[in-house]
Design an enzyme around this catalytic site. Sequence first.
Site, PDB file in Angstrom:
ATOM      1  N   CYS A 101      -9.837 -22.821  23.935  1.00 25.96           N
ATOM      2  CA  CYS A 101      -9.979 -24.211  24.367  1.00 25.96           C
ATOM      3  C   CYS A 101      -8.991 -24.522  25.485  1.00 25.96           C
ATOM      4  CB  CYS A 101      -9.732 -25.138  23.175  1.00 25.96           C
ATOM      5  SG  CYS A 101      -9.927 -26.895  23.533  1.00 25.96           S
ATOM      6  N   HIS A 143     -18.465 -27.081  19.475  1.00 23.88           N
ATOM      7  CA  HIS A 143     -17.049 -27.058  19.855  1.00 23.88           C
ATOM      8  C   HIS A 143     -16.709 -28.261  20.742  1.00 23.88           C
ATOM      9  CE1 HIS A 143     -13.236 -25.139  21.365  1.00 23.88           C
ATOM     10  NE2 HIS A 143     -13.520 -25.936  22.388  1.00 23.88           N
ATOM     11  N   GLU A 144     -17.518 -28.486  21.779  1.00 28.64           N
ATOM     12  CA  GLU A 144     -17.218 -29.558  22.733  1.00 28.64           C
ATOM     13  C   GLU A 144     -17.381 -30.942  22.098  1.00 28.64           C
ATOM     14  OE1 GLU A 144     -15.733 -28.926  25.366  1.00 28.64           O
ATOM     15  OE2 GLU A 144     -16.092 -26.771  25.438  1.00 28.64           O
ATOM     16  N   HIS A 147     -14.506 -32.604  20.046  1.00 30.67           N
ATOM     17  CA  HIS A 147     -13.457 -33.355  20.750  1.00 30.67           C
ATOM     18  C   HIS A 147     -13.702 -34.865  20.680  1.00 30.67           C
ATOM     19  CE1 HIS A 147     -11.100 -30.125  22.507  1.00 30.67           C
ATOM     20  NE2 HIS A 147     -12.200 -29.521  22.915  1.00 30.67           N
TER      21      HIS A 147
END
Length: 231
Positions: A101, A143-144, A147
Amino acid sequence: FRKVLTWPSQSLKKKSNIVSSFDDSLAQLVGDLYDTMNVLSGVGIAAPQIGIHQRVVLVDAAQCSLEPEPCRIERVPDNIIVLVNPELELSGPKHRWVESCLSVPDSKGQVERFQYVSLKYQTVTGEEKSVELDWPASGVVQHECDHLDGILYIDRMNRFSRDMLCKKIMKRRKRAAEARRLVEQQEKDELDAINGIIRKKPAYGPGKRKKTKKKSPKKNHLNKKRKKKKR
């Protein structure tokens, strides 16, 4: 190019707000996100990573087997997919793989992700769309989008692995900071030498012991007896 926030910044833990205005400010944000991702060679980036808590994610379709879709922003190429207000529905078996990341630089760790993702999102113009994602594109999007809810990939690692990784990161940062300090000190010394400035070095410092006076032995009756014997 915008500065990327890094762990353990508390700002990365905040949840992002839903985007309601699809105007020039959104286009400016998307452009800044792309420039930042491009400079740092990232696969994807989310708005909270640059301190903007809006639900916007960019993903490079060329690096994660996604079908490209032009976002019609002059600064952003056609291979970049922009997800505004994404909603994920996860299903299927879990896959264990290694993630990294931009907000946790120079590190990577193993994380479990679902194989399938039913994704609903809006474009930069507010148009609603949906798509079914398979592995590994689904893993990248998970994953993104994490955030946007204040979750980093290290938060999804098991406790032992996370603690070990965090300790390594802190040690690495400490060594890097010490190296920078030494370089800065060397540059300062060289500049002082050019300007004819002589600085008095300390009598003791790292690797040197402070000189101390030897203490004389205390006077007592035993010392007197020893002196008499020597005579």
